[in-house]
Scaffold this active site. Structure first.
Site, PDB file in Angstrom:
ATOM      1  N   LYS A  86      34.388  21.554   9.371  1.00 11.13           N
ATOM      2  CA  LYS A  86      33.438  20.704  10.091  1.00 11.13           C
ATOM      3  C   LYS A  86      32.079  21.362  10.062  1.00 11.13           C
ATOM      4  O   LYS A  86      31.950  22.558  10.317  1.00 11.13           O
ATOM      5  CB  LYS A  86      33.921  20.583  11.553  1.00 11.13           C
ATOM      6  N   LYS A 110      31.737  29.383  15.449  1.00  8.71           N
ATOM      7  CA  LYS A 110      31.454  28.496  16.593  1.00  8.71           C
ATOM      8  C   LYS A 110      32.719  27.723  16.988  1.00  8.71           C
ATOM      9  O   LYS A 110      33.031  27.574  18.168  1.00  8.71           O
ATOM     10  CB  LYS A 110      30.352  27.488  16.244  1.00  8.71           C
ATOM     11  N   LYS A 122      29.780  23.337   5.782  1.00  9.76           N
ATOM     12  CA  LYS A 122      28.330  23.074   5.840  1.00  9.76           C
ATOM     13  C   LYS A 122      27.902  22.445   4.524  1.00  9.76           C
ATOM     14  O   LYS A 122      28.498  22.711   3.476  1.00  9.76           O
ATOM     15  CB  LYS A 122      27.565  24.386   6.037  1.00  9.76           C
ATOM     16  N   THR A 206      23.469  20.073  21.893  1.00  8.18           N
ATOM     17  CA  THR A 206      23.148  21.486  21.650  1.00  8.18           C
ATOM     18  C   THR A 206      22.320  22.030  22.805  1.00  8.18           C
ATOM     19  O   THR A 206      22.602  23.099  23.354  1.00  8.18           O
ATOM     20  CB  THR A 206      22.393  21.651  20.317  1.00  8.18           C
ATOM     21  N   ASN A 237      14.527  19.102  17.851  1.00 10.33           N
ATOM     22  CA  ASN A 237      15.636  18.494  18.588  1.00 10.33           C
ATOM     23  C   ASN A 237      16.134  19.425  19.696  1.00 10.33           C
ATOM     24  O   ASN A 237      16.175  19.047  20.869  1.00 10.33           O
ATOM     25  CB  ASN A 237      16.769  18.154  17.596  1.00 10.33           C
ATOM     26  N   SER A 364      30.491  16.912  18.825  1.00  8.63           N
ATOM     27  CA  SER A 364      30.924  16.278  17.564  1.00  8.63           C
ATOM     28  C   SER A 364      32.451  16.163  17.552  1.00  8.63           C
ATOM     29  O   SER A 364      33.013  15.156  17.098  1.00  8.63           O
ATOM     30  CB  SER A 364      30.491  17.126  16.365  1.00  8.63           C
TER      31      SER A 364
HETATM   32  P1  NAD Z   1      14.065  20.700  14.199  1.00  6.91           P
HETATM   33  O1  NAD Z   1      13.792  20.631  12.744  1.00  6.91           O
HETATM   34  O2  NAD Z   1      14.259  19.457  14.979  1.00  6.91           O
HETATM   35  O3  NAD Z   1      12.887  21.542  14.934  1.00  6.91           O
HETATM   36  C1  NAD Z   1      12.485  22.807  14.503  1.00  6.91           C
HETATM   37  C2  NAD Z   1      11.303  23.260  15.346  1.00  6.91           C
HETATM   38  O4  NAD Z   1      10.934  24.583  14.898  1.00  6.91           O
HETATM   39  C3  NAD Z   1      10.043  22.381  15.179  1.00  6.91           C
HETATM   40  O5  NAD Z   1       9.333  22.345  16.377  1.00  6.91           O
HETATM   41  C4  NAD Z   1       9.250  23.151  14.112  1.00  6.91           C
HETATM   42  O6  NAD Z   1       7.849  22.894  14.187  1.00  6.91           O
HETATM   43  C5  NAD Z   1       9.551  24.582  14.515  1.00  6.91           C
HETATM   44  N1  NAD Z   1       9.336  25.530  13.413  1.00  6.91           N
HETATM   45  C6  NAD Z   1       9.572  25.328  12.097  1.00  6.91           C
HETATM   46  N2  NAD Z   1       9.177  26.422  11.394  1.00  6.91           N
HETATM   47  C7  NAD Z   1       8.686  27.298  12.298  1.00  6.91           C
HETATM   48  C8  NAD Z   1       8.124  28.590  12.198  1.00  6.91           C
HETATM   49  N3  NAD Z   1       7.950  29.193  11.020  1.00  6.91           N
HETATM   50  N4  NAD Z   1       7.725  29.214  13.340  1.00  6.91           N
HETATM   51  C9  NAD Z   1       7.874  28.591  14.545  1.00  6.91           C
HETATM   52  N5  NAD Z   1       8.393  27.368  14.701  1.00  6.91           N
HETATM   53  C10 NAD Z   1       8.804  26.729  13.587  1.00  6.91           C
HETATM   54  O7  NAD Z   1      15.341  21.661  14.321  1.00  6.91           O
HETATM   55  P2  NAD Z   1      16.405  21.729  15.505  1.00  6.91           P
HETATM   56  O8  NAD Z   1      17.491  20.762  15.238  1.00  6.91           O
HETATM   57  O9  NAD Z   1      15.692  21.726  16.809  1.00  6.91           O
HETATM   58  O10 NAD Z   1      17.008  23.181  15.227  1.00  6.91           O
HETATM   59  C11 NAD Z   1      16.320  24.359  15.608  1.00  6.91           C
HETATM   60  C12 NAD Z   1      17.248  25.553  15.396  1.00  6.91           C
HETATM   61  O11 NAD Z   1      18.439  25.357  16.162  1.00  6.91           O
HETATM   62  C13 NAD Z   1      17.715  25.743  13.939  1.00  6.91           C
HETATM   63  O12 NAD Z   1      17.912  27.125  13.708  1.00  6.91           O
HETATM   64  C14 NAD Z   1      19.055  25.030  13.915  1.00  6.91           C
HETATM   65  O13 NAD Z   1      19.895  25.507  12.884  1.00  6.91           O
HETATM   66  C15 NAD Z   1      19.574  25.421  15.299  1.00  6.91           C
HETATM   67  N6  NAD Z   1      20.603  24.488  15.759  1.00  6.91           N
HETATM   68  C16 NAD Z   1      20.313  23.179  16.027  1.00  6.91           C
HETATM   69  C17 NAD Z   1      21.324  22.334  16.420  1.00  6.91           C
HETATM   70  C18 NAD Z   1      21.042  20.899  16.763  1.00  6.91           C
HETATM   71  O14 NAD Z   1      21.974  20.193  17.173  1.00  6.91           O
HETATM   72  N7  NAD Z   1      19.820  20.419  16.658  1.00  6.91           N
HETATM   73  C19 NAD Z   1      22.643  22.805  16.546  1.00  6.91           C
HETATM   74  C20 NAD Z   1      22.912  24.161  16.290  1.00  6.91           C
HETATM   75  C21 NAD Z   1      21.882  24.993  15.890  1.00  6.91           C
END
Ligand code: NAD
Length: 430
Positions: A86, A110, A122, A206, A237, A364
């Site tokens: 998953k 996880k 993935k 999350t 997000n 999920s």
């Molecule tokens: P997203 O793409 O919605 O948002 C990413 C944010 O980080 C944006 O605000 C972007 O401007 C900022 N960003 C991008 N590059 C950057 C940089 N160089 N310096 C500072 N900020 C920067 O992504 P998301 O879904 O919010 O995910 C964020 C992190 O959380 C990722 O590492 C992702 O793998 C992890 N994550 C997310 C989820 C989820 O459900 N959304 C689940 C598990 C892990």
């Protein structure tokens, strides 16, 4: 494209490859240490250090200008001893094989931590959805499913959204899979729109999981969430939902950032205003003149720091300067192994990524269970079930950390790896 531009592009691509490789090797080294602590032989590490299956596909897509463009995609299935694999599908120009492999191993951890009946998977496609039309994105999403359809399915490997993919893309993928199989298959993918069998609470899951970890970690440090000063790096997000949940719980969000800079105010930021101004890629700081850099933000005064953007943000360079008493990793891999040691020595309470961000895969899982039984739960039921799992996982990891006298990251890996190691042993694979 000029030769200089092309060289810069190749240079930055190889930087991304290098970054992903070092993340993967450092993850593997902690898995190795966790297995040693649990008394498993090196044979078990040999089995678990890489995905069991790694598929590379090439996807032809008719673009809006009439030309056909070939995209490269991946699907990694880390270990299916416990159950089907998953994990999300990422659409991003920096996607590469090493990153997809590392993320599939993280997903296994996880699922192990949340005690879900899954192994980790993935996927990713090298593309930039910000420069593609709706129609091109739909054709790419459907093409990817056709290319991987032999190895995925509700009892084999279940995809989900990740960076730059959303419920619309999940809907196209589910529709394509259902057409190929010739029956409706909502359980093939999670993160779908509600009307297609999505689950309440999936989008914010999350951030909800991270919030629960922050509450539990604050208790350990005798901090009250109400009135605590919080910095969140990233306003996408995860970061945006989180800022809202924490703000509503009475915390003072003093700093947030995006890829272009950061905002910091000791008195607290106007979160509702910032949320109303952010774009769908999580950008908001461009609207302000008085920004600081992401680097400055990370070492600014606060009680709780949440890296929720990208990897490798807290390193040996800045770990000594972090002011927070609690660091909760919403992003994948924001703190290096060396920096983890520094933070732990400095008595900073660190909640590692594999625990803090496991709320997404947990909901999920709820979506998949609801699809399989055809009976749907209310948001209250989802929240309650998520809360129970997150608090149990948190407590288990704190107990392991105390029992074995190891840092929270190693403790989380020990909990995360145990179930798949046992399942692999019972199956006679080792
Ligand atoms: P997203 O793409 O919605 O948002 C990413 C944010 O980080 C944006 O605000 C972007 O401007 C900022 N960003 C991008 N590059 C950057 C940089 N160089 N310096 C500072 N900020 C920067 O992504 P998301 O879904 O919010 O995910 C964020 C992190 O959380 C990722 O590492 C992702 O793998 C992890 N994550 C997310 C989820 C989820 O459900 N959304 C689940 C598990 C892990």
């Amino acid at each position: 494209m000029s030769i200089t531009k092309e060289l810069n592009r190749l240079q930055s691509e190889s930087n991304e490859d290098r970054k992903a490789l070092s993340l993967f090797t450092s993850t593997q080294s902690v898995v190795h240490e966790a297995l040693n602590k649990l008394g498993y032989s090196d044979d078990m590490f040999e089995l678990l250090k890489e995905p069991l299956r790694m598929l590379t596909v090439r996807i032809p897509v008719r673009m809006d200008d009439g030309k056909v463009k070939l995209f490269t995609g991946y699907r990694a299935q880390h270990n299916d001893a416990v159950g089907p694999t998953k994990g999300g599908v990422r659409f991003h120009p920096d996607v590469n094989e090493e990153e997809v492999k590392a993320l599939s191993l993280w997903m296994s951890l996880k699922c192990g931590i949340a005690d879900l009946p899954y192994g980790g998977g993935k996927g990713g496609i090298i593309c930039d959805p910000r420069n593609m039309s709706f129609g091109e994105l739909e054709r790419l999403s459907r093409g990817y499913v056709r290319a991987i359809s032999q190895v995925v399915g509700p009892t084999k490997d279940i995809p989900a959204p990740d960076v730059f993919t959303n419920s619309q893309i999940m809907a196209w993928m589910m529709d394509e899979y259902s057409r190929i199989r010739e029956f409706d298959s909502p359980g093939f993918i999670t993160g779908k729109p509600l009307v297609l069998g999505g689950s309440h609470g999936r989008e914010s899951a999350t951030a909800k999981g991270v919030t629960i970890c922050i509450e539990e970690a604050a208790k350990k440090k005798n901090l009250s969430l109400k009135g605590s000063r919080v910095i969140i790096q990233g306003f996408g997000n995860a970061g945006s939902f989180l800022s809202k949940f924490l703000h509503d719980a009475g915390a003072i969000v003093v700093g947030i950032s995006d890829a272009y800079g950061a905002l910091y105010d000791q008195a607290g930021l106007d979160i509702d205003y910032l949320l109303s101004k952010r774009d769908s890629f999580g950008t908001v700081t461009k609207l302000f003149n008085t920004t600081i850099s992401n680097k400055e933000l990370l070492k600014s005064e606060c009680d709780i720091l949440v890296p929720a953007a990208i990897s490798n943000q807290i390193t040996v360079e800045n770990a000594h300067e972090i002011k927070a008493k609690v660091v909760v990793e919403a992003a994948n891999g924001p703190t290096t192994i060396e920096a983890t040691k520094i933070l732990t020595e400095r008595d900073v309470f660190l909640v590692p990524d594999v625990l803090a961000s496991s709320g997404g895969v947990t909901v999920s899982y709820f979506e998949w269970v609801q699809n399989n039984q055809g009976y749907y739960w209310s948001e209250e039921e989802i929240d309650k079930k998520l809360h129970t799992i997150m608090v149990n996982s948190f407590e288990t990891i704190v107990n392991v950390s105390q029992l074995y006298q190891v840092d929270m990251r190693l403790a989380a890996y020990m909990v995360g790896v145990r179930r798949m190691a046992e399942a692999s042993r019972f199956r006679g694979w080792i």
